[in-house]
Design a protein around this motif. Structure first.
Motif, PDB file in Angstrom:
ATOM      1  N   GLY A   1       0.878  -1.307  -0.005  1.00 36.24           N
ATOM      2  CA  GLY A   1      -0.021   0.152  -0.022  1.00 36.24           C
ATOM      3  C   GLY A   1       0.597   1.237   0.004  1.00 36.24           C
TER       4      GLY A   1
ATOM      5  N   SER B   1       4.361   3.709  -1.211  1.00 35.71           N
ATOM      6  CA  SER B   1       4.776   4.363  -2.329  1.00 35.71           C
ATOM      7  C   SER B   1       6.355   4.520  -2.169  1.00 35.71           C
ATOM      8  CB  SER B   1       4.160   5.839  -2.389  1.00 35.71           C
ATOM      9  OG  SER B   1       2.861   5.816  -2.403  1.00 35.71           O
TER      10      SER B   1
ATOM     11  N   ARG C   1      -1.429   3.043 -11.332  1.00 34.36           N
ATOM     12  CA  ARG C   1      -0.649   2.674  -9.947  1.00 34.36           C
ATOM     13  C   ARG C   1       0.749   3.652 -10.150  1.00 34.36           C
ATOM     14  NH1 ARG C   1       0.871  -1.675  -7.582  1.00 34.36           N
ATOM     15  NH2 ARG C   1       1.280  -2.813  -9.590  1.00 34.36           N
TER      16      ARG C   1
ATOM     17  N   ASN D   1       2.922   3.685  -6.610  1.00 30.73           N
ATOM     18  CA  ASN D   1       1.952   4.047  -5.778  1.00 30.73           C
ATOM     19  C   ASN D   1       1.135   2.497  -5.516  1.00 30.73           C
ATOM     20  OD1 ASN D   1       2.486   6.917  -5.334  1.00 30.73           O
ATOM     21  ND2 ASN D   1       1.088   7.114  -7.120  1.00 30.73           N
ATOM     22  N   SER D   2       0.665   2.586  -4.124  1.00 36.84           N
ATOM     23  CA  SER D   2      -0.374   1.175  -4.031  1.00 36.84           C
ATOM     24  C   SER D   2       0.541   0.063  -4.057  1.00 36.84           C
ATOM     25  CB  SER D   2      -1.504   1.367  -4.645  1.00 36.84           C
ATOM     26  OG  SER D   2      -2.382   2.343  -4.413  1.00 36.84           O
TER      27      SER D   2
END
Length: 118
Positions: free
Chosen positions: A15, A17, A66, A83-84
């Motif tokens: 989750g 980054s 993402r 990200n994510s």
């Protein structure tokens, strides 16, 4: 001749980054298609994202929405904002440069490890 040096890898929780950077030297950066590839243990190297000389981009389906690739020709850098992140993103990430006219002129960085784990 192009020399590429990646930085920014590390350990991150699911989750989270990370931002990878690649610094290029030795040639006119703007005439190269830049890309990020990755290789997980026991798997083949795969495309993550590319950014063309006109800044058009291409992403692997697994990272669309993402990851964001960007380039700064003035600073001879290309970045990958991730990200994510999930454990499936764990891999060694490689920066790549391909000459826009002479496709056989391809250069690679040494790679940077990204580990996504809790």
């Amino acid at each position: 001749q192009v020399q590429l040096v990646e930085s920014g890898g590390g350990l991150v929780q699911p989750g989270g980054s990370l931002r990878l950077s690649c610094a290029g030297s030795g040639s006119i950066f703007s005439i190269y298609i830049m890309g990020w590839y990755r290789q997980a243990p026991g798997k083949q190297r795969e495309l993550v994202a590319t950014i063309n000389t006109d800044r058009s981009t291409n992403y692997a389906d697994s990272v669309k929405g993402r990851f964001i690739i960007s380039r700064d020709n003035g600073k001879n850098t290309v970045s990958l904002q991730m990200n994510s992140l999930t454990p499936d993103d764990t891999a060694v990430y490689y920066c790549n440069a391909q000459h826009m006219l002479f496709s056989k002129m391809v250069y690679w960085g040494q790679g940077t490890q990204v580990t996504v784990s809790s």
